[in-house]
Design a protein around this motif. Structure first.
Motif, short mmCIF file in Angstrom:
data_model
loop_
_atom_site.label_atom_id
_atom_site.label_comp_id
_atom_site.label_asym_id
_atom_site.label_seq_id
_atom_site.Cartn_x
_atom_site.Cartn_y
_atom_site.Cartn_z
N GLN A 138 13.22 6.74 -11.14
CA GLN A 138 12.01 7.00 -10.37
C GLN A 138 11.56 5.79 -9.55
O GLN A 138 11.07 5.95 -8.43
N ILE A 139 11.74 4.60 -10.11
CA ILE A 139 11.31 3.38 -9.41
C ILE A 139 12.12 3.21 -8.12
O ILE A 139 11.56 2.92 -7.05
N GLY A 140 13.44 3.39 -8.20
CA GLY A 140 14.28 3.29 -7.02
C GLY A 140 13.89 4.31 -5.97
O GLY A 140 13.83 4.02 -4.77
N GLN A 141 13.62 5.55 -6.43
CA GLN A 141 13.23 6.61 -5.50
C GLN A 141 11.88 6.27 -4.85
O GLN A 141 11.69 6.51 -3.65
N MET A 142 10.96 5.71 -5.63
CA MET A 142 9.64 5.34 -5.11
C MET A 142 9.78 4.30 -4.00
O MET A 142 9.16 4.41 -2.94
N SER B 80 0.56 0.77 -14.16
CA SER B 80 1.07 -0.53 -14.59
C SER B 80 2.50 -0.75 -14.10
O SER B 80 2.88 -1.88 -13.75
N GLU B 81 3.30 0.31 -14.06
CA GLU B 81 4.67 0.20 -13.55
C GLU B 81 4.67 -0.08 -12.05
O GLU B 81 5.46 -0.89 -11.55
N VAL B 82 3.79 0.61 -11.33
CA VAL B 82 3.70 0.40 -9.88
C VAL B 82 3.25 -1.04 -9.59
O VAL B 82 3.78 -1.70 -8.70
N SER C 43 0.83 -1.21 0.00
CA SER C 43 0.00 0.00 0.00
C SER C 43 0.86 1.26 0.00
O SER C 43 0.53 2.26 -0.64
N SER C 44 2.01 1.22 0.70
CA SER C 44 2.90 2.39 0.68
C SER C 44 3.53 2.57 -0.70
O SER C 44 3.69 3.70 -1.18
N LEU C 45 3.86 1.46 -1.37
CA LEU C 45 4.40 1.55 -2.74
C LEU C 45 3.37 2.20 -3.67
O LEU C 45 3.70 3.10 -4.47
N ARG C 46 2.13 1.75 -3.58
CA ARG C 46 1.09 2.27 -4.47
C ARG C 46 0.80 3.75 -4.17
O ARG C 46 0.58 4.54 -5.08
N ASP C 47 0.77 4.11 -2.88
CA ASP C 47 0.50 5.51 -2.52
C ASP C 47 1.61 6.43 -3.01
O ASP C 47 1.35 7.51 -3.57
N VAL C 48 2.85 6.02 -2.80
CA VAL C 48 3.99 6.84 -3.25
C VAL C 48 3.99 6.93 -4.78
O VAL C 48 4.22 8.00 -5.36
N GLY C 49 3.74 5.81 -5.44
CA GLY C 49 3.69 5.81 -6.90
C GLY C 49 2.64 6.77 -7.44
O GLY C 49 2.86 7.46 -8.44
N ARG C 50 1.49 6.83 -6.76
CA ARG C 50 0.42 7.73 -7.20
C ARG C 50 0.84 9.19 -7.04
O ARG C 50 0.60 10.03 -7.91
N VAL C 51 1.51 9.50 -5.92
CA VAL C 51 1.97 10.87 -5.68
C VAL C 51 3.04 11.28 -6.69
O VAL C 51 3.08 12.42 -7.16
N MET C 52 3.90 10.32 -7.07
CA MET C 52 5.00 10.61 -8.01
C MET C 52 4.55 10.53 -9.47
O MET C 52 5.36 10.68 -10.38
N ASN C 53 3.25 10.27 -9.69
CA ASN C 53 2.69 10.19 -11.05
C ASN C 53 3.33 9.09 -11.90
O ASN C 53 3.47 9.23 -13.11
#
Length: 743
Positions: free
Chosen positions: A110-114, A56-58, A42-52
């Motif tokens: 971006q993935i690493g940062q997420m 599918s990548e998330v 859930s934290s991965l998905r939330d951060v991914g949404r904020v980072m746009n």
């Protein structure tokens, strides 16, 4: 301060809370808050949404994360390598995923940062909720003891301390739990009094009742509180309980910790295993449970007797087991060994006893709690043993919003020989009920599109006599009491089948200038009311009752086919009631299938699986490459399952993918192409269900008592189905084995 648990009938739970608020005051009562935290995905998905980052990548990153329950971002991304304790529990596939995930986290993109950002946020509070049953009561204004907020829905205070903090702060915490089983008992007792004139007090049921124990011994515990799982049914048959003490013990043993001791408990009860004690002093407290520690109270008493624990220390041990406080257990271990050795007990025996007790830390249970549960279970079993129809009707009522459970409990009714009838406008009640013939009637409010309001109006008017026809019913009911949608649901469910000379197809056929007879009936009832109103205001108003418009004739149309009737019935009931499309194939399904559809996912490790059912949904599609593929849903008595077909498999079996066809499917589970840990069902064979019995039967063996065989033959064709090959190895029986053939 300890909390106080009280179970109430779930329908009346709110009344209890209202009483407490009225008794102590709104400013002294609050429900307890719960905090939802951010887990790894859930934290991965939330951060991914904020980072746009594209969804599918998330998703791809989230599916790379191991599915092990103990896996966290912190442990997977530990310094240098995966956390060693977690790594030891991961299988090779999860280890590969974890290493792949670590590589993604090390990336400078971006993935690493997420991932690194999500790691920092993991465990943070994400949202709040309300505890299912916890209520705090304070001696004065609650704001003097705990911070609160106001619930937007009920205007009731909610503490901002969660459950554990409220308890450690010394607040009085009451758990007002709504228990569905108590509602089931209450409604069953009401129906028993109504149908049989027996005013039953369930608190006084005899605990020596033979019929009830026989029900437990047969493992027929579907619907029985705490005893209805398949595992418990198996152990009930093996245990053959004869006393209430047996039921109490099994309720405490059937938990993740003590579960492994059940076979020993059963063997010792029946004398197949010797009753032994780790040390002789254990016999005093373990005699009733055949030398096996079952309850928390036994642990408390034994810790005092074997190691000299004080009552306070014994209670701390109980609490550590009940709350799964591993640190407290570890701290008490040396004291237990020291005290036990001082009293002359061997160290190895003490270590063995403690190891057994540690299993309780998984899910400890005290005898008082288990006794209460066993008593409620005995009450439900007593009702099922003596009044099965009323009990099962109540069970169905309190599960009517869950179609899966309704189907499950209806099958139990059929297994128990209890007829289940569809809704009837002149016999059905609001909920499931039992008629004078002892059959269960489907409740009208359980139909989709029929609310409680229309049913209340129908039941109120029905007190003046049964309805004779659709037109007469609508004339008698208040205007707009039942709308067109509710009428359609009642008709589809079969509630109007009781009207003489009608069938379901007529209600949906065009009538005069209207699209359906139901619509015509609504307009007819309005016209009758208008005519009565005009007559009442006329010079001859006292003759208004004699004014009666003739009822329109019923449309003369064909009866619906059985399949159409059942499918449309299922639209409003969620299940097949008046029959099942597979009724003609019961023999094939019961004898040639390896499992039912609801149990299909439990057979993922089997080399092949065979299921049979009706095709209830089909979708034919074409891929971007121009190749055809399809999806079909197969349903049996227990549930439905969706299967996808691609490539050659689709081309080979597409001719059988037609709604309403009964098919046999043979297949196996294999690793999914997405490589996300999920298994796909690979179809190996699809055939029509009709003819399966003939093609899959290798032989039929008949065994007849010798004394029933004579030279006289009642029919010249009595052996037309078999070529006898006598087996003389048994003088009492003669048997023949033959390949089946028609004749």
């Amino acid at each position: 301060m300890p909390d106080i648990d009280i179970d109430f009938d779930d329908v009346g739970r709110q009344q209890v809370i209202d009483y407490v608020i009225d008794k102590y005051g709104r400013n002294q009562v609050a429900q307890i808050v719960t905090y939802g935290t951010m887990a790894a995905k859930s934290s991965l998905r939330d951060v991914g949404r904020v980072m746009n980052i594209h969804l599918s990548e998330v998703d791809k990153v989230a599916k790379t994360f191991p599915i092990h329950l103990k896996a966290t971002l912190g442990k997977i991304l530990a310094k240098d390598d995966i956390d060693p304790k977690l790594k030891a529990e991961l299988n090779s596939e999860d280890v590969d995923k974890a290493n792949q995930f670590r590589q993604l986290a090390d990336g400078q993109d971006q993935i690493g940062q997420m991932i690194q950002t999500a790691r920092k946020l993991e465990g943070s509070v994400r949202n709040t909720g309300i505890h299912a049953c916890g209520v705090v009561i304070t001696p004065d204004d609650i704001t003097k003891y705990v911070p609160v907020k106001v619930d937007k829905d009920s205007d009731m205070y909610i503490t901002q301390f969660d459950n554990s903090v409220a308890e450690s702060a010394g607040l009085l915490k009451m758990d007002f739990l709504g228990l569905k089983t108590l509602s089931i008992i209450k409604d069953a007792v009401f129906m028993i009094e109504k149908n049989h004139g027996v005013k039953l007090d369930v608190d006084e049921v005899p605990l020596e009742d033979e019929l009830t124990y026989k029900l437990f011994q047969r493992g027929e515990t579907v619907g029985i509180f705490q005893y209805e799982s398949t595992g418990m049914q198996k152990y009930m048959k093996e245990l053959v309980p004869t006393t209430f003490e047996d039921l109490i013990a099994m309720n405490a043993l059937y938990r993740p910790g003590p579960l492994e001791y059940i076979p020993n408990f059963i063997a010792r009860k029946h004398g197949r295993e010797a009753i032994t004690y780790d040390v002789p002093d254990c016999e005093e407290y373990l005699k009733d449970t055949y030398g096996i520690t079952v309850y928390q109270e036994q642990v408390m008493l034994l810790s005092q007797k074997l190691a000299g624990f004080t009552k306070g220390q014994a209670d701390k041990l109980r609490k550590a087991m009940g709350k799964k406080l591993k640190a407290d257990l570890d701290a008490m271990y040396p004291k237990f060994l020291e005290g036990g050795e001082k009293r002359g007990h061997p160290k190895d025996r003490l270590e063995k006893i403690w190891k057994d007790w540690e299993a309780f830390a998984s899910y400890a249970f005290n005898k008082s709690h288990s006794t209460c549960y066993a008593f409620v279970a005995f009450q439900t079993a007593y009702l099922k043993a003596h009044y099965p129809a009323e009990f099962m009707a109540s069970v169905l009522t309190h599960n009517k919003n869950d179609i899966g459970k309704i189907t499950f409990f209806l099958e139990e009714c059929r297994r128990g020989g209890i007829p289940v009838l569809g809704p009837d406008i002149n016999e059905s009640e609001m909920d499931f009920s039992v008629n004078k013939a002892g059959a269960i009637r489907f409740g009208m409010s359980a139909l989709k599109g029929v609310g409680e309001g229309p049913v209340e109006e129908i039941l109120e008017e029905r007190k003046n006599g049964p309805f004779k026809s659709l037109f007469e019913m609508l004339r008698r009911l208040p205007m707009k009491a039942v709308n067109k949608k509710a009428l359609e649901s009642l008709a589809l469910g079969g509630a109007f089948d009781c009207f003489e000379g009608t069938h379901r197809g007529q209600y949906f056929a065009p009538s005069d200038k209207y699209d359906s007879l139901l619509e015509h009936a609504i307009k007819f009832a309005s016209a009758v009311r208008a005519t009565h109103s005009q007559s009442a205001n006329s010079l001859f108003g006292d003759m208004s009752n004699s004014v009666m418009l003739p009822e329109p004739p019923l449309p003369q149309v064909e009866h619906w086919s059985l399949l159409e009737k059942l499918n449309r019935e299922k639209e409003v009931t969620g299940i097949f009631i008046s029959g099942h499309p597979l009724d003609d194939y019961r023999v094939e399904i019961e004898h040639f299938m390896t499992c039912t559809i609801d149990a299909l996912s439990n057979h993922q490790n089997k080399p092949t699986v065979q299921v049979g059912g009706m095709v209830t949904k089909t979708i034919h599609r074409v891929s971007k490459n121009g190749n055809g593929w399809g999806i079909f849903e197969i349903s049996d008595y227990t549930g439905s399952y969706e299967i996808k077909l691609f490539g050659e498999d689709y081309q080979k079996f597409r001719h059988l993918l037609t709604d309403g066809i009964a098919i046999f499917v043979k297949g196996r589970f294999q690793k999914g192409w997405k490589d996300d840990g999920e298994m796909d069902f690979k179809v190996l064979e699809v055939r029509l269900l009709e003819g399966i019995a003939l093609s899959m039967t290798e032989s039929i063996t008949l065994k007849l008592p010798l004394e029933r065989i004579s030279a006289k033959r009642s029919s010249p064709n009595w052996m037309a189905f078999a070529a006898p090959t006598p087996d003389r190895t048994n003088s009492k029986w003669k048997s023949w084995t033959t390949a089946p053939r028609c004749g």
